[in-house]
Design a protein around this motif. Structure first.
Motif, PDB file in Angstrom:
ATOM      1  N   ASP A  77       0.882  -1.178   0.000  1.00  0.00           N
ATOM      2  CA  ASP A  77       0.000   0.000   0.000  1.00  0.00           C
ATOM      3  C   ASP A  77       0.909   1.215   0.000  1.00  0.00           C
ATOM      4  O   ASP A  77       1.437   1.609   1.039  1.00  0.00           O
ATOM      5  CB  ASP A  77      -0.883  -0.013   1.259  1.00  0.00           C
ATOM      6  CG  ASP A  77      -1.705   1.269   1.406  1.00  0.00           C
ATOM      7  OD1 ASP A  77      -1.627   2.145   0.526  1.00  0.00           O
ATOM      8  OD2 ASP A  77      -2.424   1.380   2.420  1.00  0.00           O
ATOM      9  N   ALA A  78       1.123   1.786  -1.176  1.00  0.00           N
ATOM     10  CA  ALA A  78       2.060   2.904  -1.289  1.00  0.00           C
ATOM     11  C   ALA A  78       1.910   3.543  -2.660  1.00  0.00           C
ATOM     12  O   ALA A  78       1.362   2.926  -3.580  1.00  0.00           O
ATOM     13  CB  ALA A  78       3.497   2.427  -1.104  1.00  0.00           C
ATOM     14  N   ALA A  79       2.409   4.765  -2.789  1.00  0.00           N
ATOM     15  CA  ALA A  79       2.571   5.387  -4.110  1.00  0.00           C
ATOM     16  C   ALA A  79       3.810   4.783  -4.764  1.00  0.00           C
ATOM     17  O   ALA A  79       4.587   4.073  -4.116  1.00  0.00           O
ATOM     18  CB  ALA A  79       2.734   6.893  -3.950  1.00  0.00           C
ATOM     19  N   ASP A  96       3.618   3.632 -12.285  1.00  0.00           N
ATOM     20  CA  ASP A  96       4.119   4.900 -11.766  1.00  0.00           C
ATOM     21  C   ASP A  96       2.929   5.816 -11.501  1.00  0.00           C
ATOM     22  O   ASP A  96       2.306   6.309 -12.440  1.00  0.00           O
ATOM     23  CB  ASP A  96       5.060   5.520 -12.810  1.00  0.00           C
ATOM     24  CG  ASP A  96       5.832   6.714 -12.269  1.00  0.00           C
ATOM     25  OD1 ASP A  96       5.657   7.053 -11.091  1.00  0.00           O
ATOM     26  OD2 ASP A  96       6.619   7.290 -13.035  1.00  0.00           O
ATOM     27  N   ALA A  97       2.590   6.012 -10.220  1.00  0.00           N
ATOM     28  CA  ALA A  97       1.426   6.839  -9.874  1.00  0.00           C
ATOM     29  C   ALA A  97       1.742   7.632  -8.615  1.00  0.00           C
ATOM     30  O   ALA A  97       2.418   7.139  -7.712  1.00  0.00           O
ATOM     31  CB  ALA A  97       0.198   5.966  -9.647  1.00  0.00           C
ATOM     32  N   PRO A  98       1.254   8.876  -8.540  1.00  0.00           N
ATOM     33  CA  PRO A  98       1.670   9.752  -7.445  1.00  0.00           C
ATOM     34  C   PRO A  98       0.986   9.490  -6.112  1.00  0.00           C
ATOM     35  O   PRO A  98       1.498   9.905  -5.071  1.00  0.00           O
ATOM     36  CB  PRO A  98       1.306  11.145  -7.959  1.00  0.00           C
ATOM     37  CG  PRO A  98       0.199  10.932  -8.935  1.00  0.00           C
ATOM     38  CD  PRO A  98       0.438   9.586  -9.551  1.00  0.00           C
ATOM     39  N   ASP A  99      -0.169   8.826  -6.102  1.00  0.00           N
ATOM     40  CA  ASP A  99      -0.896   8.608  -4.852  1.00  0.00           C
ATOM     41  C   ASP A  99      -0.897   7.113  -4.511  1.00  0.00           C
ATOM     42  O   ASP A  99      -0.768   6.267  -5.388  1.00  0.00           O
ATOM     43  CB  ASP A  99      -2.325   9.133  -4.982  1.00  0.00           C
ATOM     44  CG  ASP A  99      -2.342  10.662  -5.128  1.00  0.00           C
ATOM     45  OD1 ASP A  99      -1.627  11.336  -4.367  1.00  0.00           O
ATOM     46  OD2 ASP A  99      -3.053  11.161  -6.015  1.00  0.00           O
ATOM     47  N   PRO A 100      -1.066   6.781  -3.221  1.00  0.00           N
ATOM     48  CA  PRO A 100      -0.997   5.371  -2.821  1.00  0.00           C
ATOM     49  C   PRO A 100      -2.059   4.510  -3.501  1.00  0.00           C
ATOM     50  O   PRO A 100      -3.186   4.949  -3.723  1.00  0.00           O
ATOM     51  CB  PRO A 100      -1.240   5.425  -1.307  1.00  0.00           C
ATOM     52  CG  PRO A 100      -0.795   6.779  -0.892  1.00  0.00           C
ATOM     53  CD  PRO A 100      -1.176   7.676  -2.048  1.00  0.00           C
TER      54      PRO A 100
END
Lengths: 392, 392
Positions: free
Chosen positions: B23-25, B38-42
């Motif tokens: 569970d992370a960005a 590649d995504a900025p939010d978790p």
């Protein structure tokens, strides 16, 4: 100026714990905020209403003593880390050192943020420390209301942002259009990559860095998170979304403009006008008497009244207004409050983006984003950049 | 090339759990590695030996389907998030959505990394999911051994690094020295800030970004993590440590050189020669038959034989060799293996820095850092930059 942590104090009291504990590098906004220390590797910050204590590696010890906000700085070696590693291995040794550090600070029970590492939490629990997850993440609410100093940091980042946006628009403006409709400058195609480089160099010159920039043209602009690549085309929407971080203060800004080189399609023009209306409607709703949900509703209504889908009218739509209306900005580029269906009360001193947009692969995308401060009687728009679609 | 996850499979089997959960960005290296997204939010990534599943927001849904490594992509709306928010509030709703997503994937028990968020872990436990902390953080060990594609990414980042170091050295080389000993170029002082800007613009031109660079002169160089500021002085050590990240691949490199404009002091010269010897001794110890501790010991011995303190001989010393000899480099700039007193086995395919150094406010600091690949018969040094102190 040190932040006002009285709300954290009363929250700790309500939770019935001695301290608030953070285990993170300073890339974590809570850590940077509470410790006032900038370090690349994780360290512990223990806050009680009377004392702020840091536990760092030997490598960071000297700097932590002079640069952090801490009343006291401890290092691992003070708690015989090496002997503990020999006896228990490095993981449990880390937990025992952390527990000894807390005990030293007179702390038996801690509240931690939602995203505190479970390895440390479970490890401290095994050492007899009571670890409560602060499901409200109250420190994020504390951070949402900015001090005058923080507002200055965000304004400074926004000035850099405007210079970078001007560099990008200038490159599009100076470009010519070839027979295939591609933008050309100095005999080379103007690509997303080239515009991003102009943006990033301008930001560097203004003391800012950034991980990503969005320069997305045509169909790419239909996906709000597509960063964009390749040649830019005349007559198509070009979404430019810049969210720099000042390298010394670590505060962000965030702004989006949509440009079209030459003549836009009728639909693109309509979408732009609607989005400008949605922006104005949402801004008009920014007030401490309203919630983030109210601001979101104001933007959604403009689109829904025009017969376009939103996440509010259809949570599974892939076209229309498919994101929230905005978010807080500070040490994180996305923080509280949220301007979405579950967005709570607004408070003077919060800094938020207002960024309605429309997306459809058949048309492309349009987004206009300003950054504003919530004030006692509404808002102060700290965005100083024109809202205009066509670049000739 | 997809990574070889067979070691993760057998580890899950040994832990007796169905899946590995993150569970992370994607700024979290484990997340970027396992999801390929590649995504900025978790967001959530659930790995089982047969299926890789992602749970993302509606905003990321389209891109996750096309860009990630996932076999299946789910979004919050598929699990009635909005109704759950109405019934349970946003925090518990998030946990219930996550639990439903796991159930959908046939998963009752998960292993999670040490730094997995405790809020999600405790929340899933309340929903009846068994959450085990993987104290070994085996995914970090998996990540430490690079595929040929990953090695190419790191080599590319190192080429950019060398271009940036050359730009910095060139600026120092072209400077003149004024009567106060300050470096001057084009009538302006050569400051740390100006050298960093030259480095950063060069990196941008090579597709790399970075959060920080160290250009630390004189007393500043005595603190290994001081980023440096202000005018550079002739006759003083100037430590330049550059650790760029390629913006498209997210892989890093890491290299340090120490320069002196004009004549160094006798002590600085001795320290430089000792550090070059420590570098050579440590490199000679890089071999799959050795541990990270062996490499660290080889560097420490050079300094200790010369009568200088190290963290090994005195864990609380604030002068001498006050950090470890190196670290792995990949999606994180600091990752496994560690070349320190508790550094474990080396394995062919790992990428490590070797970076001995000496520090004392009375002298300044010296550090020389190469980046190498551990090979079957020793190492391949992928650093192509001279080791030389004096810049005229």
């Amino acid at each position: 100026m040190d932040p006002d942590l009285s709300r954290l104090d009363s929250h700790l009291s309500a939770l019935g714990v001695d301290a608030y504990l953070i285990d993170a590098a300073s890339s974590d906004a809570n850590q940077r905020y509470l410790s006032g220390f900038d370090a690349p590797d994780p360290f512990l910050t223990c806050y009680t209403p009377t004392t702020l204590s840091l536990l760092v590696s030997g490598l960071e010890y000297g700097r932590a003593k002079t640069e952090s906000r801490a009343d006291q700085v401890r290092r691992h070696a003070e708690y015989d880390r090496r002997a503990l590693v020999d006896d228990y291995g490095p993981v449990e040794a880390g937990h025992r050192v952390a527990a000894a550090f807390l005990s030293d600070a007179g702390v038996d029970s801690v509240a931690v943020p939602e995203r505190f590492p479970v390895g440390t939490a479970d490890g401290l629990r095994e050492q007899g420390v009571s670890v409560v997850v602060d499901a409200d993440d109250v420190l994020i609410d504390v951070r949402a209301v900015k001090t005058p100093t923080e507002l200055d940091h965000i304004r400074a980042a926004q000035r850099a942002n405007e210079a970078a946006m001007a560099a990008a628009e200038d490159l599009i403006g100076q470009a010519t259009v070839d027979t295939d409709g591609r933008l050309i400058y100095k005999d080379e195609p103007v690509t997303s990559e080239r515009v991003k480089q102009a943006i990033e160099i301008t930001l560097l010159e203004h003391g800012c860095g950034l991980d990503e920039t969005i320069v997305a043209c045509g169909q790419q602009a239909a996906d709000p998170h597509n960063r964009g690549s390749g040649p830019l085309q005349a007559g198509e929407p070009i979404i430019i979304d810049i969210f720099p971080r000042n390298k010394s203060t670590s505060y962000h800004s965030d702004m989006t403009r949509t440009f079209c080189k030459g003549e836009p399609s009728e639909t693109l023009r309509e979408w732009y006008d609607l989005t400008e209306q949605a922006l104005e409607a949402a801004l008009a709703a920014v007030h401490p008497d309203n919630t983030g949900a109210d601001v979101h509703a104001a933007a959604c209504e403009v689109y829904e009244d025009a017969g376009l889908p939103t996440f509010r009218s259809d949570p599974e739509t892939e076209v229309g207004f498919i994101h929230s209306t905005g978010h807080g900005v500070g040490l994180d580029v996305h923080e509280r409050p949220r301007l979405s269906t579950d967005g709570g009360d607004l408070t003077a001193g919060q800094v938020i983006t207002v960024e309605p947009g429309l997306y459809d692969p058949k048309v492309g995308g349009v987004r206009i984003e300003d950054i504003v401060i919530v004030t006692e009687d509404g808002y102060e728009n700290i965005t100083n950049y024109p809202v205009a679609l066509v670049v000739d």
